[in-house]
Design a protein around this motif. Structure first.
Motif, mmCIF file in Angstrom:
data_model
loop_
_atom_site.group_PDB
_atom_site.id
_atom_site.type_symbol
_atom_site.label_atom_id
_atom_site.label_comp_id
_atom_site.label_asym_id
_atom_site.label_seq_id
_atom_site.Cartn_x
_atom_site.Cartn_y
_atom_site.Cartn_z
ATOM 1 N N SER A 280 -100.041 110.704 89.024
ATOM 2 C CA SER A 280 -99.168 111.856 88.757
ATOM 3 C C SER A 280 -97.704 111.448 88.811
ATOM 4 C CB SER A 280 -99.429 112.963 89.774
ATOM 5 O OG SER A 280 -100.759 113.423 89.674
ATOM 6 N N LEU B 271 -103.145 118.102 83.807
ATOM 7 C CA LEU B 271 -101.899 117.344 83.749
ATOM 8 C C LEU B 271 -100.714 118.281 83.509
ATOM 9 C CD1 LEU B 271 -104.088 115.140 83.336
ATOM 10 C CD2 LEU B 271 -102.453 113.952 81.885
ATOM 11 N N THR C 68 -96.116 110.904 84.254
ATOM 12 C CA THR C 68 -97.522 110.723 84.602
ATOM 13 C C THR C 68 -98.029 109.492 83.851
ATOM 14 O OG1 THR C 68 -97.896 113.062 85.023
ATOM 15 C CG2 THR C 68 -99.817 111.737 84.489
#
Length: 812
Positions: free
Chosen positions: A63, A50, A72
């Motif tokens: 995302s 991430l 996100t």
């Protein structure tokens, strides 16, 4: 993201006002997006590190787009705590780089971020207390915020139609009103902390066997009155922001492309303004899903991959408005929850605090089924013998869904796996509990018996079963632990043949204490080399222990306790029920605080005051003993490609099936159902209560009524009683569709009282309530209809006729 509109949303005085501003913010965002950005935002992302949280490798997110201030969007499994979530160890990415197709660890690796492993959801239902459900949701929401998660894939509100359903422990039992009440409280608690709660699995997802392809045939009346009802309550009363469509088909349509359910019922009839996400890999098409009302594909681009959506747009099968609508629904809920307005930052979880709350919840959820004098354990006892099966987890480890013998909690692989910071074993819990009561000299011995009841270990040393019986005879107290572990992916049933296609089943076996399989998340087939159904001979062991001659001055039944840890309930051997049997304490799956929760209850530090959210039948006399292959596991088509399950029992599930005597063997005798060992709503206590004769009167609002009574604690301990209200519909209700059961639960209230204290209880009956207490669904008219005639209102402490008093009646 302008300060003025953010402030306007925050200042909204009502939920509707806040959502109105959130919807405007969503419209502004979507108008600023390019088509590629929109398509990317419709699906989960492939597993990746991430950007905002590089310590996390995750596959449960969408995302973000920094240029548009879209964070996100992170999702976690549920519903028994923060389950497998969007953060496994970062080095998993390196291990999978060489084989990008092997992405399962991104979703299920035990390195998943830790959280509190709470008692099971059915335990929450057993509390019969929305405050407990709210506390449950509060623990989850707090830890989600610490982990920077946004969506809780729960609560699960499917019903315990089948006592062997593998995921019963994730749900709230067999009654739709009880389930809807608990779900509403949990949703409010989760969303009250700026998160999104996702109701699942929509709808008629009451079977794990062949779950990806099973075709469920359920008439509309049964859907409305039972299986849709808890969803409806949580949507209308809880304002749930999201719903998850399921794997199964309903009346010929895949759940994720079922326009009748996703649009006509959910949005048009109930006014749902949230968004619909697919269960992981549940989608089966591109265009029909989006047209039906689905808004988000998870976990990664497949049917809604950009190339497939672009092709559908080019052909005119989809419009840009379809894409925008799906995004607007989700973004509105994200803005409303404040997800756009806070940074993605993880902070440490207070595991000790989470554990203490889990311990409190588990104590309020336990149900004392019977007590022949053994409980609570005497404070000055010298020896306690803890007995279980060597092949089973119950006496050896803290128990959660999918618990595997000899493996740490969280390694089962299902949606409900929570990786805890610590666990408390039964032995440690008992030892610590005795010390806390000032008994530092008591000895707790752990005995594990083999499946054949021939050999055992006593504190790890080899022994014979004869030695086990002698040890139990000498002990001051004998505590046996047994249960029914289950997991996502398989029901507790035995299937014929090694193929595991599940076209024939012995369903009733799985509801006993004896049945188990090595891998509870896989179908147990008789020809399987590694997952054949097995018999632990637990019932025979219990009978042998009870038959032993006690040498401690008390009869065996008076010093013996059976602690159950179940996914939903047990078909009871008659030899265990009644004065000849042990005290029986149902603790469900206690989670990480197992040892402490059970010790608190056994030693009387906590008074068990829960009630059964499911019916416990006698072995051989339950619903599963009468079920047809068409009802479970389904009947295959001639080509073997389709397997269809028919809910032929219609409105008669759980206590309603037993009340109606569908089998012809369950007619009440002196107010007691001969098929039922322990009825729905049943639960004893270490104290006594007097419930005054009820009164019944019209409520302050026109067209409403109230059932009132006064409850007094006449014993010597603090405890809680649950007052329950049931309604019998007039005979004319049967003319509107399927035959109605003799009664339905329409109200309850848990009352906690100190010794000698009393409290007035008043339970309303509102015909306009979201559970439609007076109504039946008319398929002919396509609406809820109140039948004409006399309604009877019952008040009592369980669904058993002997525990109910006629409170009054009224005519409509």
């Amino acid at each position: 993201m302008a300060g003025a509109i953010v402030a306007e949303q925050a200042a909204g005085a009502t939920d509707a006002a806040k959502e109105s501003v959130s919807a405007r913010r969503a419209q502004l965002l979507v108008a600023a997006m390019t088509l590629p950005q929109k398509l990317q935002q419709l699906t989960g992302s492939k597993p990746e590190l991430l950007p905002e949280l590089p310590q996390c490798f995750g596959g449960r997110h969408i995302s973000g787009i920094a240029a548009l201030a879209i964070p996100t969007f992170r999702i976690t499994n549920g519903p028994v705590g923060v389950g497998q979530n969007d953060c496994v160890a970062a080095n998993i990415a390196e291990k999978l780089a060489a084989n990008p197709m092997a992405m399962a660890p991104a979703y299920t690796d035990p390195s998943s971020a830790k959280a509190t492993a709470l008692p099971s959801a059915i335990a929450v239902a057993a509390s019969f207390d929305p405050k407990v459900a709210a506390a449950y949701g509060g623990v989850i929401a707090t830890e989600m915020n610490h982990l920077a998660l946004h969506v809780f894939e729960a609560p699960g509100v499917n019903l315990a139609r089948l006592p062997v359903l593998g995921r019963n422990f994730e749900y709230f039992g067999e009654d739709p009103f009880l389930g809807g009440t608990m779900a509403t409280a949990e949703v409010r608690a989760v969303q009250g902390q700026g998160l999104i709660a996702m109701l699942k699995h929509f709808v008629a997802n009451e079977q794990e066997t062949n779950r990806m392809l099973i075709q469920e045939t359920v008439d509309h009346q049964t859907l409305r009155e039972l299986y849709l009802l808890p969803f409806e309550m949580a949507v209308k009363d809880g304002k749930a922001a999201a719903v998850m469509c399921a794997y199964n088909y309903v009346n010929g349509a895949s759940s994720c492309e079922n326009r009748e359910m996703l649009t006509d019922v959910l949005r048009r009839d109930w006014g749902f303004t949230g968004y619909v996400q697919s269960d992981f890999f549940a989608m089966k098409s591109t265009v029909p899903t989006l047209k039906a009302g689905l808004d988000n594909e998870m976990p990664r681009p497949q049917f809604w991959a950009p190339d497939k959506l672009s092709a559908a747009l080019d052909k005119g099968e989809l419009s840009l408005a379809d894409i925008d609508t799906a995004l607007l629904r989700r973004y509105t809920q994200m803005f409303k929850a404040g997800i756009f307005d806070r940074a993605l930052v993880q902070t440490p979880i207070d595991f000790a605090l989470g554990g203490s709350k889990a311990r409190a919840i588990g104590g309020q959820a336990a149900v004392l089924l019977q007590n022949n004098g053994a409980l609570p354990l005497r404070p000055g006892l010298k020896t306690v013998t803890l007995i279980g099966k060597a092949s089973q987890v119950y006496a050896q480890q803290a128990v959660a869904g999918g618990a595997l013998t000899g493996k740490p909690m969280g390694s089962g692989g299902g949606s409900s796996d929570v990786v805890p910071d610590y666990t408390v074993t039964p032995v440690d819990g008992l030892r610590n509990g005795l010390k806390a009561h000032g008994n530092i000299g008591a000895e707790v011995r752990l005995i594990l018996v083999d499946d054949a009841n021939e050999t055992a270990t006593i504190d790890g040393a080899p022994a014979t079963f004869a030695q086990v019986l002698a040890e139990a005879a000498r002990a001051d107290a004998v505590v046996m632990m047994a249960g029914t572990v289950s997991e996502e992916g398989a029901d507790r049933a035995s299937f014929a043949g090694p193929s595991g296609k599940a076209l024939a089943a012995s369903a009733a076996e799985g509801s006993t204490l004896d049945w188990y399989a090595a891998n509870p998340n896989r179908i147990a087939a008789s020809g399987s080399k590694d997952n054949a159904p097995q018999n632990s001979q637990t019932t025979s062991m219990i009978k042998a222990l009870l038959a032993a001659r006690s040498l401690s001055g008390q009869a065996m039944a008076a010093k013996t306790v059976l602690v159950l840890k179940d996914n939903a309930g047990v078909a009871m051997d008659p030899a265990l029920v009644g004065p000849q049997g042990p005290a029986i304490l149902e603790t469900w799956f206690p989670g990480q605080e197992d040892g402490n929760i059970v010790a608190d209850l056994l030693l009387g530090a906590v008074n068990p005051s829960g009630k059964l959210p499911v019916t416990f039948p006698f072995a051989g006399k339950g619903f599963l003993d009468a079920v047809t292959p068409a009802q479970f596991p389904g009947v295959a088509s001639a080509d073997g490609k389709v397997q269809t399950v028919t809910y032929a029992e219609r409105l008669h599930i759980g206590y309603r099936w037993y009340d109606a005597n569908v089998s012809g063997k369950c007619a009440p005798v002196a107010g007691r159902n001969p098929c039922v060992a322990f009825p729905f709503g049943h639960g004893l206590s270490y104290t006594n209560f007097f419930v005054a004769p009820p009164s019944f009167a019209a409520g302050p609002a026109s067209g409403t009524w109230r059932v009132s009574t006064r409850v007094r604690n006449t014993g010597q301990r603090s405890g809680a009683q649950v007052v329950q209200v049931y309604l019998s519909l007039p005979a004319t209700a049967n003319r509107l569709g399927a035959p109605q059961p003799p009664k339905r639960l329409i109200g309850f209230q848990r009352v906690a009282l100190s010794p000698g204290a009393a409290q007035d209880v008043s339970i309303p009956i509102d015909p306009e309530a979201s559970n439609h207490p007076l109504s039946v669904w008319s398929e002919a008219e396509g609406k809820w209809v109140v039948p004409q005639g006399m309604f009877k209102v019952w008040l009592g402490r369980s669904s058993s006729p002997r525990d109910l008093t006629l409170a009054g009646s009224f005519t409509r």
